[in-house]
Design an enzyme around this catalytic site. Sequence first.
Site, PDB file in Angstrom:
ATOM      1  N   GLY A  37       0.830  -1.212   0.000  1.00 18.12           N
ATOM      2  CA  GLY A  37       0.000   0.000   0.000  1.00 18.12           C
ATOM      3  C   GLY A  37       0.861   1.257   0.000  1.00 18.12           C
ATOM      4  N   SER A  76      -3.780  -7.764   2.670  1.00 13.68           N
ATOM      5  CA  SER A  76      -3.141  -8.879   1.958  1.00 13.68           C
ATOM      6  C   SER A  76      -2.685  -8.392   0.600  1.00 13.68           C
ATOM      7  CB  SER A  76      -4.098 -10.052   1.716  1.00 13.68           C
ATOM      8  OG  SER A  76      -3.449 -11.019   0.891  1.00 13.68           O
ATOM      9  N   TYR A 146      -1.416 -17.743  -1.853  1.00 11.84           N
ATOM     10  CA  TYR A 146      -2.535 -16.791  -1.729  1.00 11.84           C
ATOM     11  C   TYR A 146      -3.858 -17.542  -1.582  1.00 11.84           C
ATOM     12  CZ  TYR A 146      -5.584 -12.849  -3.167  1.00 11.84           C
ATOM     13  OH  TYR A 146      -6.550 -11.870  -3.243  1.00 11.84           O
ATOM     14  N   LYS A 150      -6.296 -17.677   1.788  1.00 11.83           N
ATOM     15  CA  LYS A 150      -7.676 -17.165   1.790  1.00 11.83           C
ATOM     16  C   LYS A 150      -8.671 -18.272   2.133  1.00 11.83           C
ATOM     17  CE  LYS A 150      -7.104 -12.786   0.565  1.00 11.83           C
ATOM     18  NZ  LYS A 150      -7.590 -11.649   1.357  1.00 11.83           N
TER      19      LYS A 150
HETATM   20  P1  NAD Z   1      -3.371  -3.942  -2.226  1.00 11.94           P
HETATM   21  O1  NAD Z   1      -2.067  -4.641  -2.256  1.00 11.94           O
HETATM   22  O2  NAD Z   1      -3.517  -2.665  -2.973  1.00 11.94           O
HETATM   23  O3  NAD Z   1      -3.820  -3.657  -0.727  1.00 11.94           O
HETATM   24  C1  NAD Z   1      -3.504  -4.512   0.336  1.00 11.94           C
HETATM   25  C2  NAD Z   1      -3.125  -3.651   1.522  1.00 11.94           C
HETATM   26  O4  NAD Z   1      -2.837  -4.510   2.634  1.00 11.94           O
HETATM   27  C3  NAD Z   1      -1.841  -2.842   1.268  1.00 11.94           C
HETATM   28  O5  NAD Z   1      -2.035  -1.503   1.678  1.00 11.94           O
HETATM   29  C4  NAD Z   1      -0.802  -3.545   2.117  1.00 11.94           C
HETATM   30  O6  NAD Z   1       0.242  -2.679   2.518  1.00 11.94           O
HETATM   31  C5  NAD Z   1      -1.658  -4.057   3.267  1.00 11.94           C
HETATM   32  N1  NAD Z   1      -1.065  -5.191   3.983  1.00 11.94           N
HETATM   33  C6  NAD Z   1      -0.604  -6.354   3.458  1.00 11.94           C
HETATM   34  N2  NAD Z   1      -0.134  -7.149   4.439  1.00 11.94           N
HETATM   35  C7  NAD Z   1      -0.320  -6.475   5.610  1.00 11.94           C
HETATM   36  C8  NAD Z   1      -0.046  -6.770   6.967  1.00 11.94           C
HETATM   37  N3  NAD Z   1       0.542  -7.930   7.337  1.00 11.94           N
HETATM   38  N4  NAD Z   1      -0.389  -5.861   7.917  1.00 11.94           N
HETATM   39  C9  NAD Z   1      -0.977  -4.689   7.560  1.00 11.94           C
HETATM   40  N5  NAD Z   1      -1.246  -4.354   6.293  1.00 11.94           N
HETATM   41  C10 NAD Z   1      -0.925  -5.239   5.318  1.00 11.94           C
HETATM   42  O7  NAD Z   1      -4.462  -5.011  -2.721  1.00 11.94           O
HETATM   43  P2  NAD Z   1      -6.005  -4.817  -3.054  1.00 11.94           P
HETATM   44  O8  NAD Z   1      -6.191  -5.159  -4.473  1.00 11.94           O
HETATM   45  O9  NAD Z   1      -6.497  -3.531  -2.552  1.00 11.94           O
HETATM   46  O10 NAD Z   1      -6.635  -6.004  -2.191  1.00 11.94           O
HETATM   47  C11 NAD Z   1      -7.252  -5.751  -0.937  1.00 11.94           C
HETATM   48  C12 NAD Z   1      -7.907  -7.018  -0.421  1.00 11.94           C
HETATM   49  O11 NAD Z   1      -8.899  -7.464  -1.354  1.00 11.94           O
HETATM   50  C13 NAD Z   1      -6.933  -8.176  -0.220  1.00 11.94           C
HETATM   51  O12 NAD Z   1      -7.300  -8.900   0.928  1.00 11.94           O
HETATM   52  C14 NAD Z   1      -7.151  -9.025  -1.459  1.00 11.94           C
HETATM   53  O13 NAD Z   1      -6.848 -10.364  -1.227  1.00 11.94           O
HETATM   54  C15 NAD Z   1      -8.623  -8.799  -1.731  1.00 11.94           C
HETATM   55  N6  NAD Z   1      -8.946  -9.020  -3.153  1.00 11.94           N
HETATM   56  C16 NAD Z   1      -8.639  -8.067  -4.087  1.00 11.94           C
HETATM   57  C17 NAD Z   1      -8.949  -8.306  -5.424  1.00 11.94           C
HETATM   58  C18 NAD Z   1      -8.686  -7.276  -6.489  1.00 11.94           C
HETATM   59  O14 NAD Z   1      -9.033  -7.530  -7.653  1.00 11.94           O
HETATM   60  N7  NAD Z   1      -8.107  -6.132  -6.195  1.00 11.94           N
HETATM   61  C19 NAD Z   1      -9.542  -9.507  -5.809  1.00 11.94           C
HETATM   62  C20 NAD Z   1      -9.808 -10.455  -4.832  1.00 11.94           C
HETATM   63  C21 NAD Z   1      -9.519 -10.200  -3.506  1.00 11.94           C
END
Ligand code: NAD
Length: 313
Positions: A37, A76, A146, A150
């Site tokens: 992030g 994540s 991953y 999940k």
């Molecule tokens: P992203 O990488 O932009 O955001 C994830 C955030 O989690 C980041 O800000 C990262 O720094 C933070 N993070 C990771 N590990 C951490 C930890 N141990 N402690 C604190 N913060 C932590 O990803 P995204 O696309 O925004 O995804 C967000 C969520 O949605 C995730 O759980 C992902 O699995 C889920 N998801 C996203 C998509 C998609 O298409 N974007 C699809 C399916 C699931």
Amino acid sequence: MARVVVTGGAGFLGSHLCRALLARGDQVVCLDNLITGSLANIEDLFGRPGFTYVEHDVSTYVWVPGPVDRVMHFASPASPADFARIPIQILKVGSLGTHNTLGLAKAKGARFFLASTSEVYGDPQVHPQPESYWGHVNPIGPRGVYDEAKRFAEAMTMAYHRYHGLDVRIVRIFNSFGPQMRPDDGRAVSNFIVAALRGEPLSVYGDGSQTRSFTYVEDEIRGFLALLDSDVVTPMNIGNPDEYTIRQLAELVIEVTGSSSEIRYAPLPVDDPAQRRPDISLARRELGWEPTIDVRDGIARTAEWFRSQLTPG
Ligand code: NAD
Ligand code: UDP
């Protein structure tokens, strides 16, 4: 008005979620360790009443002082490009991070909301995918870090529900896109838009016949809030059932951006799913939710944002 803890709130989806919660009058405590992030995603929220940011790795013990009504666990990494780079962190945040945040929700008597994924379906043998499908996942392949994290997170969430009586919601998110994606995130939409805007070739992996279903972020967040406020405890798909081959997606990006880039082909990553499309009957029936922004429009809006980011100065 609720006080909501959002883990991963400085990420792509998390930052949009924080903004949407604040807009409806909720208070937000955003926890993030910035592994994927960026503070730039939430810089407009600093100083805003009701918003607190804490830099913290939620795979270690999590505590938030004061009352908490909702815990939304979005932390994540999510891009396949990260699966080989930071596999252990991904496994830890999906398992230990989910356990810790469930523990926080239980201690506070809060509702827990898990950001799960269409990846729990793996390389699906049922198409489109309803929530009742158990999936087809390679646990030891490169995506397993991953997918299995999940799947464990969903199992742990349901165990807290059944054993501790915790109030839970689980969303299975399909490929989402929009402003605030990292330009180097590695996912198809951001890679294609950035390449198209730079006039560089778009790399399609494999022959581009694999399919995905892409949802614009605004629709996705609206679905999250509707599910959060609903009574549905079992997992729910939130995604746009409009299915594209990756080659079609690349062509659409070139067309919408007016780019002169060409398409090049590169090897298909191991275990890359052949098809993905959500069955959203449950979301339609229980939430009255369906996407309203089509992929072309979403691509145009996202490209506009990337253009502003990539312009020098
Ligand atoms: P992203 O990488 O932009 O955001 C994830 C955030 O989690 C980041 O800000 C990262 O720094 C933070 N993070 C990771 N590990 C951490 C930890 N141990 N402690 C604190 N913060 C932590 O990803 P995204 O696309 O925004 O995804 C967000 C969520 O949605 C995730 O759980 C992902 O699995 C889920 N998801 C996203 C998509 C998609 O298409 N974007 C699809 C399916 C699931
Ligand atoms: N993909 C591609 N070129 C890229 C990035 C991804 O052809 O630059 C392909 C990838 O192999 C997959 C699809 O696009 O088949 C979607 O990939 P993404 O990383 O966006 O998400 P996921 O595989 O997790 O659905």
